[in-house]
Design a protein around this motif. Structure first.
Motif, PDB file in Angstrom:
ATOM      1  N   ALA A  14      80.993-106.262  -4.062  1.00 50.02           N
ATOM      2  CA  ALA A  14      81.719-105.548  -2.985  1.00 50.02           C
ATOM      3  C   ALA A  14      82.460-104.263  -4.021  1.00 50.02           C
ATOM      4  O   ALA A  14      82.572-103.208  -3.428  1.00 50.02           O
ATOM      5  CB  ALA A  14      82.720-106.194  -2.372  1.00 50.02           C
ATOM      6  N   ALA A  48      82.696-102.146   0.926  1.00 59.35           N
ATOM      7  CA  ALA A  48      83.374-103.544   0.403  1.00 59.35           C
ATOM      8  C   ALA A  48      83.451-104.407   1.382  1.00 59.35           C
ATOM      9  O   ALA A  48      83.076-105.713   1.135  1.00 59.35           O
ATOM     10  CB  ALA A  48      84.363-102.940  -0.344  1.00 59.35           C
ATOM     11  N   ALA A  51      80.229-105.798   2.592  1.00 60.13           N
ATOM     12  CA  ALA A  51      79.575-106.887   1.550  1.00 60.13           C
ATOM     13  C   ALA A  51      80.121-108.225   1.539  1.00 60.13           C
ATOM     14  O   ALA A  51      79.731-109.161   1.398  1.00 60.13           O
ATOM     15  CB  ALA A  51      79.659-106.017   0.183  1.00 60.13           C
ATOM     16  N   VAL A  52      81.339-108.135   1.713  1.00 61.60           N
ATOM     17  CA  VAL A  52      82.236-109.394   1.658  1.00 61.60           C
ATOM     18  C   VAL A  52      82.206-109.996   2.661  1.00 61.60           C
ATOM     19  O   VAL A  52      82.019-111.386   2.685  1.00 61.60           O
ATOM     20  CB  VAL A  52      83.683-109.251   1.026  1.00 61.60           C
ATOM     21  CG1 VAL A  52      84.443-110.296   1.140  1.00 61.60           C
ATOM     22  CG2 VAL A  52      83.765-108.500  -0.344  1.00 61.60           C
ATOM     23  N   ALA A 172      75.165-109.922   0.837  1.00 60.06           N
ATOM     24  CA  ALA A 172      76.007-109.016   0.111  1.00 60.06           C
ATOM     25  C   ALA A 172      75.529-107.996  -0.218  1.00 60.06           C
ATOM     26  O   ALA A 172      76.343-106.582   0.249  1.00 60.06           O
ATOM     27  CB  ALA A 172      76.694-110.031  -0.862  1.00 60.06           C
ATOM     28  N   ALA A 176      76.503-103.973   1.360  1.00 62.38           N
ATOM     29  CA  ALA A 176      77.113-103.021   0.465  1.00 62.38           C
ATOM     30  C   ALA A 176      76.108-101.688   0.705  1.00 62.38           C
ATOM     31  O   ALA A 176      76.628-100.616   0.843  1.00 62.38           O
ATOM     32  CB  ALA A 176      77.048-103.560  -0.910  1.00 62.38           C
TER      33      ALA A 176
END
Length: 493
Positions: A14, A48, A51-52, A172, A176
Motif C-alpha cells: 500500500a 493505497a 491495496a489495503v 493487494a 495497488a
C-alpha cells in the motif's frame, strides 16, 4: 507465513502504491498541481486504499471461513464409533483441534520432525510420548484415529494458510496496480477517497454491534452444546453445585441457583454500602461544598475507581476479613460466634461497596449539577430551605440519572470477580447468613475454565451457560432501568 508478516507486506504494498500513484498523477499533469482535479495525496491514497481494503477484507473472511471448512471436512471423516456415551462430534473435534495444536508445539520445539508429524503411519506410542515430552496439551482420550485426524487437520490448516497468504498478496498487488492506473489528471480521486473513508467509518462504527452479536452467538452456541450434554431442568432448578471432573460430567451437579443467589446477595450488600455513601457524598459535593473543597474532595473520591480490583480483593482477604472475625467471630469483641472465617458475604460486600462508591457519587454528582438552577431558585422563592429544596426539588428531578447510576453500580457488582474470589470464598450455598462464605456466577466461570479440565466437557461448557444466564440477568436489569427512567423523566421534562 505468520499473520503479522502478511499484514506488514500488505502495508508495504500500500505504501508503494501511494508513492507510485501520487507520482503518476503528477507526471500526467506535467508536474503542475493546478492541472490535477484533486491534491496529489488523494491519488496516492486511492491506490493505497485499493491495496489495503480488499486484501484485509479477504484476510478476515478467510480466517473466519477456513476453520469452519476444515472442521466440516475432518468431522465427516471421523467414524461414529469414536463418539462415546455422553460425548458428541463437537467434543471429538475439540480433541482433534487440541491434538493438532500439540503437534505444532512439538514441531516448533524440535521434539517431532515435520515429516513425522504429517506421517499417518508414524508410531502412535512414540508420537504421544513426544507430545507429552513437549508439554503439549493432549486429551487423555487420544486414540490413533484422533491422532490421524489431527495430522490431517494440521496439514489442511497449513495449506490453507499458505494459499491465503498468496491470495492476499496478489489481491493487494492488483489493487495497488489498479489504483495506480487510475491516477490521471482527470480522475476524481478526492471524491473516491472520501467515499471510501466514509464507508470505512461506517464499518468501524459497526464493529461494536458486530462484536456484541458475536459474543451473544458464541454464548448461545456453546450453551446449546452444554444443554445437549446436561439437562436444562437440572441446571436452572438444581439446588446444588458440585462439579466432578470425572466421567464427563456424569456425576456432576450443576445447579445455577446457589450461584445466582450468591451473586445477588453479595451485590445487595455492596449496594447497601455504596448507594447511601455515594449519594450523600454527591449531595454534599454538589450542594454544600465550596469550590476549593470540591476541587480536592472529588478527585480524591474518584481515586477509588482507579484501584485495581485485585488490590480490593487483597484488602478484603488480609484486612477486612480478619477485622470482621475479630468483631463477629469466636473470642471477638462482641462475644458472639457468627463468623467463622474471614471469607464471607459481608466481607466481599463491604469491600465491593467501597469500590462502587465513586461510580455512584461521580455520576450522581454530575446528574444533580445538571438540574437547572432555575428550579432551585423557584423553590427558594417559595420559602423552602436548602434541605427542603434538595429533598423535594433537586433529587426528584435528578432521580432518573440517579437510578441509572445505581443500576450501573449494580451491573458492576454483578460482574465483579476478584473481590468475590478472595473475599467471599468458593462455597456455593443457599443461605441468608451474611457471615457465611458464598460464591458468584463470575467466580465459577473463571474456575470452570482454568486448570486441566477438558474444554469440551460439560464442566467447561457450563461456563458459557453461566455467562448466558448472567447476560440475560443484566439485560433484564437494564430494561427495567430504562422503564423506570422513562417513567420519571416524563414528569420533569
Amino acid at each position: 507465513m505468520p499473520l503479522l508478516w502478511l499484514i506488514l507486506i500488505v502495508l508495504a504494498i500500500a505504501a508503494a502504491g501511494y508513492v507510485l500513484g501520487r507520482s503518476r498523477a503528477l507526471a500526467s499533469a506535467g508536474g503542475d498541481i493546478r492541472q490535477l482535479h484533486s491534491l496529489p495525496s488523494y491519488y496516492g491514497s486511492n491506490a493505497a486504499l485499493k491495496a489495503v481494503v480488499p486484501a484485509l477484507l479477504l484476510l478476515v473472511l478467510w480466517l473466519i471461513a477456513q476453520p469452519l471448512y476444515i472442521n466440516s471436512v475432518i468431522s465427516g471423516t471421523l467414524p461414529d464409533e469414536l463418539i462415546s456415551e455422553g460425548s458428541s462430534r463437537g467434543l471429538l473435534m475439540a480433541e482433534v483441534s487440541r491434538t493438532a495444536q500439540g503437534l505444532d508445539l512439538a514441531v516448533s520445539q524440535g521434539v517431532i520432525d515435520e515429516g513425522v508429524a504429517s506421517d499417518p503411519a508414524a508410531d502412535f506410542n512414540a508420537m504421544t510420548d513426544r507430545l507429552k515430552q513437549a508439554g503439549a496439551i493432549v486429551t487423555s482420550q487420544i486414540t490413533q484415529p484422533v491422532l490421524n485426524a489431527a495430522q490431517r487437520y494440521r496439514s489442511m490448516s497449513h495449506t490453507g494458510t499458505a494459499i491465503m497468504s498468496i491470495a492476499v498478496i496478489i489481491i493487494a498487488v492488483l489493487g495497488a496496480f489498479y489504483g495506480i492506473r487510475q491516477s490521471s489528471a482527470q480522475f476524481r480521486a478526492r471524491n473516491v477517497v472520501e467515499q471510501g473513508v466514509r464507508v470505512l467509518l461506517v464499518a468501524a462504527a459497526s464493529i461494536a454491534v458486530l462484536t456484541t452479536v458475536g459474543i451473544v452467538l458464541s454464548l448461545v452456541f456453546n450453551t446449546i452444546e452444554f444443554f445437549r450434554l446436561y439437562p436444562a431442568s437440572e441446571f436452572f432448578f438444581g439446588l446444588s453445585w458440585a462439579p466432578s471432573f470425572s466421567g464427563r460430567g456424569g456425576s456432576s451437579e450443576l445447579g445455577v441457583l446457589p450461584l445466582l443467589w450468591g451473586t445477588i446477595y453479595i451485590s445487595i450488600v455492596a449496594l447497601i454500602v455504596a448507594v447511601p455513601v455515594g449519594l450523600f457524598a454527591a449531595i454534599y459535593l454538589s450542594e454544600y461544598a465550596g469550590s476549593k473543597v470540591r476541587a480536592v474532595a472529588k478527585p480524591l473520591l474518584e481515586v477509588l475507581a482507579g484501584i485495581p480490583t485485585i488490590v480490593y480483593g487483597l484488602f478484603a482477604l488480609l484486612t477486612v476479613g480478619p477485622l470482621l472475625v475479630s468483631i463477629f467471630g469466636d473470642g471477638g469483641v462482641l462475644g458472639v460466634s457468627w463468623q467463622g472465617g474471614g471469607r464471607a458475604v459481608i466481607t466481599a460486600g463491604l469491600v465491593m461497596g467501597i469500590m462502587l462508591i465513586p461510580f455512584v457519587s461521580s455520576l450522581s454528582d454530575d446528574i444533580i449539577n445538571a438540574v437547572p438552577q432555575a428550579m432551585r431558585d423557584g423553590s427558594y422563592g417559595l420559602g423552602a430551605t436548602k434541605s427542603e429544596t434538595i429533598k423535594q426539588v433537586v433529587l426528584p428531578a435528578a432521580l432518573p440519572g440517579i437510578v441509572g447510576a445505581i443500576l450501573l453500580a449494580a451491573s458492576r457488582a454483578i460482574g465483579e470477580t476478584m473481590i468475590v474470589v478472595l473475599g467471599a470464598g468458593a462455597a456455593a450455598r443457599l443461605s441468608l447468613n451474611p457471615f457465611e462464605a458464598m460464591t458468584t456466577v463470575t467466580a465459577k466461570i473463571v474456575s470452570q475454565l482454568t486448570g486441566d479440565s477438558d474444554f469440551a466437557s460439560p464442566e467447561a461448557l457450563v461456563a458459557f451457560a453461566l455467562g448466558m444466564t448472567l447476560f440475560v440477568l443484566t439485560l433484564g436489569l437494564n430494561v427495567f432501568a430504562l422503564y423506570i427512567v422513562r417513567k420519571y423523566r416524563e414528569q420533569y421534562d
